[in-house]
Design an enzyme around this catalytic site. Structure first.
Site: not given
Ligand code: COA
Length: 418
Positions: A31, A83, A115, A158, A250, A259, A310, A343
Site C-alpha cells: 500500500d 560512512e 550518520c 529508506t 537526524h 517519533k 536518507n 548508529s
Molecule cells: N498505511 C499507513 N501507514 C502504514 C501502513 C499503511 N498501509 N502500513 C504500515 N504503516 C505504518 C506502520 O504503522 C508504521 O508506523 P509507526 O512506526 O508509526 O508504527 C510504519 O508504517 C512503518 O511500518 P513497519 O511495519 O514498522 O515497517 P517495516 O517493518 O517495513 O520497517 C523500518 C520500517 C524503518 C524499520 C525499515 O524501513 C528499516 O529498517 N529502515 C532502515 C533503518 C532505519 O532507517 N533506522 C532508523 C534509525 S537510524
C-alpha cells in the site's frame, strides 16, 4: 568563554535521478500509504556509480565555497564525514581537495561514525576555530553519503543519498553555534552496521529506532542541563523544547522526526509531572499539543529529506537547509535545536542561533533549482542502476558545476568536472 563560531554558508548536492516511492510501493505490492504516511517519504534519490561520495562531496563543497564567496586561500581544514567512503586509506577529503584545487596548506581527513560523522566534523572544526589555532582560517565541512539497503529489503524505501557542505568560520553568517553547549550519549550496540567489503548495510530496523530514541532522551537531557545553566532556555510555563523555534532531527526516514519529537516532549513533560506515570489521560491531553508543535517546530525541516531520502551524515544538515530555505526571514535571531544520531551508536543534541545574513546565504544555495533539475525514473530503471557495479561508472558527462567519477585505474579514482 564565549566564542562566535558556526556556519558561514551551506550548499547541497544530490544524485540527478529520483524514484517516486508510490511507484516503488506499487511494484512491491505494498500500500503506497505505508511509504508516504507510515514512513513520511515521497521520493528517494537514486545514485549511479558516477555519483559516489567524493563526487557529491566535491559538488556540494564547490557550491558552498561559491555561496560564501570565501577566497580558497582562507580554507585551512577540509573534513568529510561519511560512512560510504571509497578507499580504506585515501580520504574523501583528499579527493575533494584535488577536485576543488584547494591549496596544500589545508589539513584533510574524514570522520566516521555512521550518520554522526558530519557532526563530529562540524564540532572538530568549530573547536579548531574557537581555540585560535586556525589563525582566522575557515574549515570546509562536508557530510556525503549514499544509503543503500538493497532491492526488496525492509530498508529499501529508506534509501537515498546526498551531500551537504558547510563553510565553518568565525563569521557565522548563517548559523551561530551555542559553542560548548552540547549533550552527548554513546553506547556500543548493533542496530545498523556495514562490515568492511559489504556494499549494503545490515540493519535491525525496529531496534535502531529504539536505540535512536534512547540516545535522544539522554543527549537532550544532557544538553538541557547545560542550556539551563547558561540561561539559553528557562524553566517556566513553556516547555524547554518549545523554547526552540525549530528542531531538526537526524531523519533516516521522515516519520522518525515525528517519533523523535514525541519523545523529546515526553522528556520535558515527564519532568514536569514529577515522576507520575505516563497514562492514557496524559497521552490524550498531549496528542493535539504534539501535533501542533510538530507542525510548527519540525515539519519545516523535512521537505528536502522527503524528496531525497536518507543521506546518512548529510541528513541532519538537509533538515537545516530545508528549514532555512522555507523560513529564514522569520527565523533570524531565533534558537534552533539539532539532533545528530549515528548508529552503533553515538549522538549529540546541540543548538544554534539563525544569523542575520541567513536569508541571503541560503538563497545563494539555489536549493529549489538543484532539486527541480532532477529526473524521475521508473522502477525498472532504478533496479537497473542498483544492479550496476560500483566501479563501473556510466559514460555520462557531468552537468555544469558538478563532478562525476569517470573511471578507476588500479584503484585510482579519476573524476570529471562539468
Ligand atoms: N498505511 C499507513 N501507514 C502504514 C501502513 C499503511 N498501509 N502500513 C504500515 N504503516 C505504518 C506502520 O504503522 C508504521 O508506523 P509507526 O512506526 O508509526 O508504527 C510504519 O508504517 C512503518 O511500518 P513497519 O511495519 O514498522 O515497517 P517495516 O517493518 O517495513 O520497517 C523500518 C520500517 C524503518 C524499520 C525499515 O524501513 C528499516 O529498517 N529502515 C532502515 C533503518 C532505519 O532507517 N533506522 C532508523 C534509525 S537510524
Amino acid at each position: 568563554m564565549q566564542h562566535r563560531v558556526g556556519v558561514e554558508a551551506l550548499a547541497l548536492a544530490v544524485p540527478h535521478r529520483f524514484l517516486d516511492l508510490e511507484d516503488l510501493a506499487r511494484a512491491r505490492g505494498i500500500d503506497p500509504a505505508k511509504f508516504t504516511q507510515g514512513l513520511g517519504a515521497k521520493q528517494m534519490a537514486v545514485p549511479d556509480p558516477g555519483e559516489d561520495a567524493p563526487a557529491l562531496a566535491a559538488t556540494a563543497a564547490k557550491r558552498a565555497l561559491a555561496a560564501s564567496g570565501i577566497d580558497v586561500s582562507r580554507i585551512g581544514m577540509v573534513i568529510v564525514g561519511t560512512e560510504t567512503g571509497v578507499d580504506h586509506s585515501k580520504a574523501v577529503a583528499s579527493y575533494v581537495q584535488g577536485m576543488l584545487k584547494l591549496p596544500r596548506t589545508v589539513r584533510t581527513f574524514d570522520t566516521q561514525h555512521a550518520c554522526y560523522g558530519a557532526t563530529a566534523a562540524l564540532h572538530t572544526a568549530a573547536q579548531w576555530i574557537a581555540s585560535g589555532a586556525s589563525h582566522g582560517k575557515a574549515a570546509l565541512v562536508v557530510g556525503a553519503d549514499l544509503a543503500r539497503y538493497g532491492l526488496k529489503t525492509v530498508g529499501e524505501p529508506t534509501q537515498g543519498g546526498g551531500a551537504v557542505a558547510m563553510v565553518v568560520s568565525d563569521s557565522p553568517d548563517l548559523l551561530e553555534l551555542d559553542f560548548g553547549v552540547s549533550g552527548v550519549d554513546s553506547l556500543d550496540v548493533h542496530d545498523f552496521w556495514r562490515p568492511v567489503g559489504r556494499r549494503e548495510a545490515l540493519v535491525d530496523g525496529h531496534y535502531s529506532i529504539r536505540c535512536y530514541l534512547d540516545a535522544l532522551t539522554a543527549s537532550y537531557t544532557d544538553w538541557k542541563q547545560q542550556a539551563l545553566s547558561r540561561e539559553l532556555v528557562r524553566k517556566g510555563d513553556t516547555l524547554v523544547s518549545e523554547q526552540l523555534a525549530r528542531i531538526a532531527y537526524h531523519v533516516p526516514f521522515c516519520k522518525m522526526a515525528r517519533k523523535a519529537h514525541a519523545q523529546l516532549r515526553r522528556v520535558d513533560l515527564q519532568e514536569r509531572r514529577g515522576g507520575k506515570a505516563w497514562d492514557e489521560q496524559a497521552e490524550a491531553e498531549e496528542a493535539p499539543k504534539l501535533a501542533a508543535s510538530f507542525e510548527t517546530q519540525v515539519a519545516p525541516t523535512l521537505p528536502i529529506s522527503a524528496r531525497v531520502g536518507n543521506a546518512y551524515t548529510a541528513s541532519l544538515y538537509l533538515g537545516i537547509a530545508s528549514m532555512l530555505n522555507l523560513q529564514a526571514p522569520s527565523l533570524v535571531g531565533k534558537r534552533v535545536g539539532l539532533f545528530s544520531y549515528g548508529s552503533g551508536c553515538t549522538s549529540e543534541f546541540f543548538s544554534a542561533v539563525v544569523a542575520d545574513k541567513a536569508v541571503a546565504r541560503i538563497a545563494a544555495a539555489n536549493i529549489e533549482d538543484i532539486l527541480a533539475a532532477r529526473e524521475r525514473i521508473d522502477v525498472e530503471e532504478y533496479e537497473r542502476l542498483m544492479g550496476l557495479a560500483s566501479d563501473a561508472p556510466l559514460p555520462t558527462a557531468p552537468a555544469p558545476g558538478t563532478f562525476r567519477l569517470e573511471k578507476i585505474q588500479e584503484g585510482r579514482r579519476i573524476y570529471a568536472a562539468g
